[in-house]
Design a protein around this motif. Structure first.
Motif, short mmCIF file in Angstrom:
data_model
loop_
_atom_site.label_atom_id
_atom_site.label_comp_id
_atom_site.label_asym_id
_atom_site.label_seq_id
_atom_site.Cartn_x
_atom_site.Cartn_y
_atom_site.Cartn_z
N SER A 1 50.73 32.07 49.81
CA SER A 1 50.25 31.31 48.65
C SER A 1 51.41 31.18 47.66
CB SER A 1 49.07 32.02 47.99
OG SER A 1 49.46 33.31 47.55
N SER B 1 40.55 34.27 46.52
CA SER B 1 40.44 35.61 45.95
C SER B 1 39.85 36.57 46.97
CB SER B 1 39.56 35.58 44.70
OG SER B 1 39.53 36.85 44.09
N LEU C 1 50.81 35.43 44.06
CA LEU C 1 49.75 36.42 44.23
C LEU C 1 49.48 37.03 42.86
CD1 LEU C 1 47.92 38.01 46.19
CD2 LEU C 1 49.81 39.63 46.47
N VAL C 2 48.29 36.80 42.32
CA VAL C 2 47.91 37.31 41.01
C VAL C 2 47.17 38.64 41.18
CG1 VAL C 2 46.52 36.88 38.93
CG2 VAL C 2 47.74 34.99 40.05
N PRO D 1 41.27 41.04 42.90
CA PRO D 1 40.39 41.28 41.76
C PRO D 1 40.46 42.71 41.23
CG PRO D 1 39.12 41.36 43.77
CD PRO D 1 40.53 40.97 44.16
N SER E 1 45.49 34.54 47.11
CA SER E 1 46.14 34.24 45.83
C SER E 1 45.70 35.17 44.70
CB SER E 1 45.85 32.79 45.44
OG SER E 1 44.45 32.57 45.37
N ASN E 2 44.64 35.96 44.91
CA ASN E 2 44.13 36.78 43.81
C ASN E 2 43.58 38.11 44.32
OD1 ASN E 2 43.37 36.78 40.86
ND2 ASN E 2 41.40 37.23 41.79
N GLU F 1 52.91 37.53 40.15
CA GLU F 1 52.98 37.19 38.73
C GLU F 1 53.42 38.40 37.91
OE1 GLU F 1 49.58 36.10 35.70
OE2 GLU F 1 49.99 34.45 37.07
N GLU G 1 44.98 41.07 39.25
CA GLU G 1 44.21 41.22 38.01
C GLU G 1 44.40 42.63 37.46
OE1 GLU G 1 40.10 40.16 38.38
OE2 GLU G 1 40.57 38.16 39.17
N ALA H 1 43.53 45.88 39.36
CA ALA H 1 43.38 45.49 40.77
C ALA H 1 43.44 46.68 41.71
CB ALA H 1 44.45 44.48 41.15
#
Length: 195
Positions: free
Chosen positions: A116, A72, A119-120, A95, A92-93, A157, A122, A125
């Motif tokens: 990765s 993250s 890639l999330v 925030p 991968s993240n 995502e 949030e 973000a």
């Protein structure tokens, strides 16, 4: 640690292309006067220490592109952040509120080509980012407000719908989504385009 003597005076670090290996130490966040960091084109791995985002409140340019960094991303609390080069890593993240503190100062953020699996992003973000319109700045004497956001060549995502439907973005906004593989259908985006 050896960082103590550097804390007060060091405002720039440029170690790009030096075949550096290993992780970025947590003590890096003690260099509170840093304004410019370039650690690009190395073999750094692990995560970016949260202390960098938390403590480096004068940071304007942060470049860790083309490394092996993962996990993250931290939340960057510098109100002066203008450019973040994070492409070609393994993050991968992203925030919530990652660059919210920078407000109008952010002009470029690249998260392209993360290797990765996914890639999330949030919720929130990219809150606070004012996206530059693609046709702004045609006149060289006109200021170019807003940021260029590059998310190209990723497995994402979901793209937050607010990037396309709030008062900070406009038709033709400069968000690069080329070669992005979406894992979830963007129903909210499709609904926005109908209005």
């Amino acid at each position: 640690s050896g960082i103590g003597a550097l804390k007060k005076h060091l405002d720039s670090i440029a170690f790009q292309g030096n075949n550096l290996i290993g992780t970025i130490p947590e003590s890096f966040g003690e260099l509170i006067n840093l304004e410019f960091v370039d650690l690009s084109n190395n073999k750094l791995n692990g995560t970016i220490p949260s202390s960098i985002g938390e403590n480096l409140k004068k940071l304007a340019v942060f470049n860790v592109a083309v490394n092996l960094l993962s996990g993250s991303l931290p939340v960057f609390k510098s109100p002066y952040m203008a450019s973040l080069f994070l492409h070609l890593n393994r993050f991968s993240n992203v925030p919530s509120g990652m660059v919210e503190a920078s407000e109008d100062n952010l002009i470029f953020l690249s998260l392209a080509s993360q290797s990765s699996r996914t890639l999330v992003l949030e919720e929130g973000a990219f809150s606070g980012i004012k996206i530059r319109r693609a046709n702004q700045g045609a006149n060289p004497y006109e200021p170019k407000p807003g940021a260029r956001l590059v998310l190209a060549n990723n497995r994402i995502e979901i793209i937050p719908a607010y990037l396309f439907g709030n008062n900070n973005t406009h038709s033709g906004s400069y968000i690069d989504l080329s070669y992005v593989f979406f894992l979830i259908t963007l129903l909210s985006f499709c609904l926005l385009t109908l209005y």
